[in-house]
Motif scaffolding. Structure first.
Motif, PDB file in Angstrom:
ATOM      1  N   LEU A   1       0.880  -1.179  -0.061  1.00  0.00           N
ATOM      2  CA  LEU A   1      -0.066  -0.152  -0.058  1.00  0.00           C
ATOM      3  C   LEU A   1       0.989   1.256  -0.089  1.00  0.00           C
ATOM      4  CD1 LEU A   1      -2.711  -1.019   2.640  1.00  0.00           C
ATOM      5  CD2 LEU A   1      -3.083  -0.732   0.208  1.00  0.00           C
TER       6      LEU A   1
ATOM      7  N   ALA B   1       2.261   1.787  -3.668  1.00  0.00           N
ATOM      8  CA  ALA B   1       1.145   1.900  -4.798  1.00  0.00           C
ATOM      9  C   ALA B   1       1.296   3.212  -5.130  1.00  0.00           C
ATOM     10  CB  ALA B   1      -0.139   1.639  -4.042  1.00  0.00           C
ATOM     11  N   PRO B   2       1.216   4.237  -4.309  1.00  0.00           N
ATOM     12  CA  PRO B   2       1.063   5.722  -5.335  1.00  0.00           C
ATOM     13  C   PRO B   2       2.364   5.953  -5.828  1.00  0.00           C
ATOM     14  CG  PRO B   2       0.472   5.857  -2.637  1.00  0.00           C
ATOM     15  CD  PRO B   2       1.188   4.587  -2.934  1.00  0.00           C
TER      16      PRO B   2
ATOM     17  N   TRP C   1      -6.722   6.742  -5.977  1.00  0.00           N
ATOM     18  CA  TRP C   1      -7.617   5.923  -5.041  1.00  0.00           C
ATOM     19  C   TRP C   1      -7.719   4.475  -5.397  1.00  0.00           C
ATOM     20  CZ3 TRP C   1      -7.003   7.410  -0.393  1.00  0.00           C
ATOM     21  CH2 TRP C   1      -7.092   8.817  -0.253  1.00  0.00           C
TER      22      TRP C   1
ATOM     23  N   GLU D   1      -5.980   2.523  -7.429  1.00  0.00           N
ATOM     24  CA  GLU D   1      -4.788   1.995  -7.172  1.00  0.00           C
ATOM     25  C   GLU D   1      -4.628   1.414  -5.891  1.00  0.00           C
ATOM     26  OE1 GLU D   1      -0.832   0.547  -8.614  1.00  0.00           O
ATOM     27  OE2 GLU D   1      -2.454   1.328  -9.667  1.00  0.00           O
ATOM     28  N   ILE D   2      -4.774   2.293  -4.914  1.00  0.00           N
ATOM     29  CA  ILE D   2      -4.839   1.910  -3.456  1.00  0.00           C
ATOM     30  C   ILE D   2      -5.637   0.637  -3.179  1.00  0.00           C
ATOM     31  CG2 ILE D   2      -5.205   2.782  -0.965  1.00  0.00           C
ATOM     32  CD1 ILE D   2      -3.737   5.099  -1.880  1.00  0.00           C
TER      33      ILE D   2
ATOM     34  N   THR E   1      -4.821  -2.367  -4.640  1.00  0.00           N
ATOM     35  CA  THR E   1      -3.587  -2.962  -4.032  1.00  0.00           C
ATOM     36  C   THR E   1      -3.771  -3.638  -2.804  1.00  0.00           C
ATOM     37  OG1 THR E   1      -1.968  -1.616  -5.076  1.00  0.00           O
ATOM     38  CG2 THR E   1      -1.282  -2.434  -2.885  1.00  0.00           C
TER      39      THR E   1
ATOM     40  N   ALA F   1       1.993   8.222   2.474  1.00  0.00           N
ATOM     41  CA  ALA F   1       2.260   6.619   1.919  1.00  0.00           C
ATOM     42  C   ALA F   1       3.605   6.239   2.572  1.00  0.00           C
ATOM     43  CB  ALA F   1       2.103   6.790   0.534  1.00  0.00           C
TER      44      ALA F   1
END
Length: 271
Positions: free
Chosen positions: A27, A30-31, A37, A39-40, A43, A173
């Motif tokens: 997580l 991921a960014p 959002w 993608e998060i 993930t 993140a």
């Protein structure tokens, strides 16, 4: 302390904390792939799948031998079937990578390069071959996912979606990433703050010197060396580990290989 004694020592965290650590590790990363959002959220699901297989492999030796292949196949199938239905959400490669990041040998590749440059041919070559073997397993697993789902290899594009994450989420993140690193790689919790500092230093240097990638590695190494001095400070190897991951050496190679198979020549620039 011998290698056998280290291997026989009990793990510092229970399995469920390692599970949580791998999910947080994914997580937090991921960014960097796509600051969205979606993608998060993707993930979180894929990272939980990868973490479940990883903790299971700790108890099933046969699975552990081919864990990267198994995980990348499962993640590839789930991504293509459930999450890659809309190109606006970004390419499947970018959706898969955070969940596979725990298994990408970026630290091994970096260490192998340093050893070869220092003249440690045997250890450097062995580490490099092992790193390539792990990357090939991940790569083949992604392709098997394409095969099992009946998709075209052209589905493996990695065009990023439009960013919709606020800046504060990108900043936080890396805190999640560092916490995940501690739990996933069985690092003592007392090292959290030094590692977090080095992660932010590495990210800051990388962002400021994006046109001079060589300086990124040397600057981080200098910072790690300075902080590692002193008997009460964390070992140098522990300090360096999160920095290598933030530089994403192995993930770039994985991303390049998969996009090349998809027929996108820009993947050669990433390899």
């Amino acid at each position: 302390m011998s290698v056998l004694v280290i291997e026989a020592a009990p793990v510092p965290y229970p399995w469920w904390l390692k599970f949580l650590g791998i999910v947080l590790f994914a997580l937090g990363f991921a960014p960097l792939m796509q600051p969205t959002w979606y993608e998060i959220a993707t993930t979180a699901v894929l990272g939980a799948l990868a973490a479940a297989l990883a903790v299971t492999a700790d108890r099933v030796l046969r699975l552990h031998r081919f864990l990267p292949l198994t995980v990348s196949t499962a993640v590839s199938v789930v991504t293509i079937e459930l999450f890659a239905d809309n190109p606006a959400h970004g390419g499947p490669v970018l959706l898969m990578l955070p969940a596979l990041f725990y298994f990408v040998p970026g630290d091994y590749l970096s260490a192998a390069t340093a050893e070869l440059a220092a003249g440690l041919i045997t250890t450097g070559a062995l580490r490099l071959v092992y790193s390539v073997f792990l990357l090939v397993q991940l790569y083949v697993g992604v392709l098997l996912g394409v095969l099992f789902t009946g998709s075209s290899p052209h589905a493996l594009f990695d065009v990023a979606a439009h960013s919709d994450l606020p800046r504060w989420a990108l900043f936080l993140a890396w805190i999640v990433f560092t916490a995940g690193t501690l739990l996933a790689f069985a690092t003592p919790l007392r090292f959290f703050w030094p590692l977090l500092l080095l992660v932010y230093v590495t990210v800051g240097v990388q962002s400021a010197l994006t046109k001079f990638a060589g300086e990124t590695g040397s600057t981080f190494a200098a910072a790690a060396t300075l902080i590692a001095r002193g008997p009460r400070r964390p070992p140098r190897l522990i300090l360096i580990l999160p920095g290598f991951f933030t530089l994403a050496v192995g993930s770039l190679g994985m991303r390049g290989l998969t996009t090349l198979v998809g027929g996108y020549v820009e993947g050669s620039r990433t390899c």
